[in-house]
Design an enzyme around this catalytic site. Structure first.
Site, PDB file in Angstrom:
ATOM      1  N   HIS A  61       0.849  -1.212   0.000  1.00 58.17           N
ATOM      2  CA  HIS A  61       0.000   0.000   0.000  1.00 58.17           C
ATOM      3  C   HIS A  61       0.875   1.248   0.000  1.00 58.17           C
ATOM      4  CE1 HIS A  61      -3.963   1.936   1.550  1.00 58.17           C
ATOM      5  NE2 HIS A  61      -3.248   2.804   0.844  1.00 58.17           N
ATOM      6  N   PHE A  64       2.620   6.498  -4.872  1.00 57.13           N
ATOM      7  CA  PHE A  64       3.801   7.124  -5.476  1.00 57.13           C
ATOM      8  C   PHE A  64       3.435   8.324  -6.353  1.00 57.13           C
ATOM      9  CE2 PHE A  64       7.079   3.394  -5.103  1.00 57.13           C
ATOM     10  CZ  PHE A  64       7.162   3.634  -3.746  1.00 57.13           C
ATOM     11  N   ASN A  95      -4.908   6.510  -7.185  1.00 57.20           N
ATOM     12  CA  ASN A  95      -5.540   7.841  -7.106  1.00 57.20           C
ATOM     13  C   ASN A  95      -4.582   8.985  -7.399  1.00 57.20           C
ATOM     14  OD1 ASN A  95      -4.299   7.121  -4.642  1.00 57.20           O
ATOM     15  ND2 ASN A  95      -5.483   8.605  -3.517  1.00 57.20           N
ATOM     16  N   LYS A 147      -9.043  -1.009  -6.456  1.00 53.95           N
ATOM     17  CA  LYS A 147      -9.229  -0.224  -5.237  1.00 53.95           C
ATOM     18  C   LYS A 147     -10.522   0.551  -5.352  1.00 53.95           C
ATOM     19  CE  LYS A 147      -7.697   2.173  -1.459  1.00 53.95           C
ATOM     20  NZ  LYS A 147      -6.539   3.032  -1.267  1.00 53.95           N
ATOM     21  N   HIS A 182     -10.812   1.177   0.764  1.00 53.94           N
ATOM     22  CA  HIS A 182     -10.702   2.160   1.847  1.00 53.94           C
ATOM     23  C   HIS A 182     -12.085   2.241   2.469  1.00 53.94           C
ATOM     24  CE1 HIS A 182      -9.221   6.265   3.421  1.00 53.94           C
ATOM     25  NE2 HIS A 182     -10.377   6.008   3.993  1.00 53.94           N
ATOM     26  N   HIS A 238      -5.618  -0.651   5.433  1.00 54.57           N
ATOM     27  CA  HIS A 238      -5.377   0.128   6.656  1.00 54.57           C
ATOM     28  C   HIS A 238      -6.473  -0.004   7.724  1.00 54.57           C
ATOM     29  CE1 HIS A 238      -7.874   3.035   4.532  1.00 54.57           C
ATOM     30  NE2 HIS A 238      -6.897   3.462   3.753  1.00 54.57           N
ATOM     31  N   ASP A 311       0.646   2.479   3.745  1.00 58.73           N
ATOM     32  CA  ASP A 311      -0.146   3.626   3.257  1.00 58.73           C
ATOM     33  C   ASP A 311       0.762   4.850   3.061  1.00 58.73           C
ATOM     34  OD1 ASP A 311      -2.279   5.047   2.338  1.00 58.73           O
ATOM     35  OD2 ASP A 311      -3.365   5.126   4.238  1.00 58.73           O
TER      36      ASP A 311
HETATM   37 ZN   LIG Z   1      -3.769   4.848   0.972  1.00 54.52          ZN
END
Ligand SMILES: [Zn+2]
Length: 457
Positions: A61, A64, A95, A147, A182, A238, A311
């Site tokens: 996770h 970049f 994202n 995701k 998420h 997470h 993360d």
């Molecule tokens: Zn994240």
């Protein structure tokens, strides 16, 4: 015939055992594992000096930020931070700008990684309200999974609504790769954020109250319901709460393919620290009380929290709204952005816990390397010291001590709540498919990144 690289005089650590000796790598793969005497000659030889030889760590996770948000981080700086921190493979989040939302953008990300990355990488495609037909093509283009951002987060991607979920979940199932989510309920977070703002509660300490445990737990519950009904492989990213951990445990007990990761900050930090560390510790979901942290440890040690990821989410200090030590320079915590660096610090932070006796080095290898590879269907090509597996290795010195210095990290921007954290146990060599990519925390390698796609396990 000589092997390309022989590492000897160490202790080879797998989830099952720790054995004296070393490994040999040729053509990027492990070709021998055993005692020093049993290993072939090597063109290059590394004396591990009695240190531990671990399978390369996988951080499943990271953000970049490449393309489009590269003032924060790019694939070159991010992957440099990764290898300096003992990480040999990363899974990059979708994202950025434009988001990885179709097959073409999976190709764009592949090219970026191949031209900039010091480590191997895998790519996720985002699933939102308007790209149901792009789901299967993204997997065909090499996405390792998907995701969904149910929580409001960086990039503000529109998540699939309850109706659209009935379209996208079957497609995800059909594609044969997992979806990670998420998990935060936007209505709950909006309700509490508005209320706290109206009451003038603007200090960092109120951050957790704006996204209470119910915000995560409600979303996880909803997702498990969808995954169960559509037969989807679901991964909760997470996980931050006791309730989320418990629901993942229950789902596993019912035989569902539901997995979860947690992060060092949820395991080791306390939401009350926001009073001192301020926006530096601001993350979605928030760091909570130790009661939640201890529940996540229990999950990690007992197999229902599958892995550690970071993360990793760099921003400029200006965006974070604070200085190196966390002093808030914006009037309200609401204006400070969420996210901080993690890919370079997680291995020493967690090895420190191994040294404290919190878990064995064998279990660490399982949750930092083997399990991320299994969940993302890269095992046993990745995540294993086995004959024929990729020759990814991190050699760690369990006695080496240091204090984490945010200014010395290799990311483009380096906000971190770990600045000043004392560690014992550090990576000294990071080796990707037989190439030495970092030594003593500094990069020494070239761009060699290869995009990973699912393998038959
Ligand atoms: Zn994240």
């Amino acid at each position: 015939m000589k092997a390309d690289l022989v590492i000897k005089n160490g202790w080879v650590v797998t989830p099952e055992a720790t054995a004296r000796g070393g490994v040999a790598i040729s053509g990027g793969k492990f070709v021998a594992i055993g005692t020093d005497e049993s290993l072939p000659e090597g063109r290059d030889v590394i004396d591990a000096g009695g240190n531990h030889i671990l399978p390369g760590v996988i951080d499943a996770h990271v953000h970049f930020r490449d393309p489009g948000v590269t003032h924060k981080e790019d694939f070159g700086t991010g992957s440099t931070a990764a290898v300096c921190g003992g990480v040999t493979t990363i899974v990059d989040m979708p994202n950025q700008l434009p988001p990885t939302e179709n097959a073409e953008q999976v190709g764009v990300k592949k090219k970026i990684g191949e031209t900039k990355s010091l480590c191997d990488f895998a790519v996720l495609g985002v699933v939102h309200q308007t790209n149901a037909d792009d789901i299967i093509p993204m997997a065909k283009a090499g996405a390792i999974g998907y995701k969904i951002f149910f929580g409001e987060t960086i990039g503000n991607l529109p998540f699939p609504d309850d109706g659209m979920c009935q379209e996208v979940f079957p497609n995800i199932t059909k594609s044969g790769v997992p979806v990670c989510v998420h998990a935060e309920n936007r209505q709950i977070q909006h309700y509490w954020t508005n209320k706290l703002k109206a009451e003038g509660k603007n200090d960092p300490i109120y951050w957790e109250s704006s996204r209470p445990w119910l915000c995560e737990a409600e979303s996880v519950s909803h997702l498990i319901f969808l995954a169960e009904n559509f037969g989807t492989m679901l991964h909760i990213v997470h996980a931050s709460s006791k309730q989320a951990a418990q629901m993942v445990k229950d789902a596993k007990a019912r035989g569902l393919r539901v997995t979860a990761e947690t992060c060092p900050h949820y395991l080791l930090r306390d939401g009350d620290e926001m009073a001192q560390v301020g926006p530096l510790l601001k993350m979605n979901p928030p760091v909570r009380s130790r009661e939640h942290g201890e529940a996540l440890w229990h999950g990690l040690l007992n197999g229902y929290i599958d892995m550690i990821a970071t993360d990793h989410a760099p921003h400029t200090f200006e965006e974070k709204g604070c200085d190196r030590n966390g002093k808030m320079i914006k009037p309200a915590i609401w204006e400070c952005i969420s996210g901080f660096c993690g890919v370079e610090t997680a291995v020493p932070v967690m090895l420190t816990e191994v040294n404290k006796g919190r878990m064995t080095l064998n279990h660490y290898v399982k949750v930092a390397s083997e399990n991320p590879a299994r969940v993302w269907q890269m095992y046993p090509k990745k995540g294993a010291i086995r004959l024929g597996s990729d020759g990814d290795v991190v050699i760690v010195d369990m006695n080496k001590e240091a204090t984490i210095d945010g200014d010395k990290l290799h990311s483009k921007n380096t906000p971190t709540p770990w600045h000043g954290w004392k560690v014992k146990g550090m990576p000294i060599y990071t080796i990707v498919r037989g190439h030495v990519q970092a030594k003593d925390g500094e990069p020494v390698g070239k761009v060699i990144g290869q995009m990973q796609t699912p393998v038959a396990g």
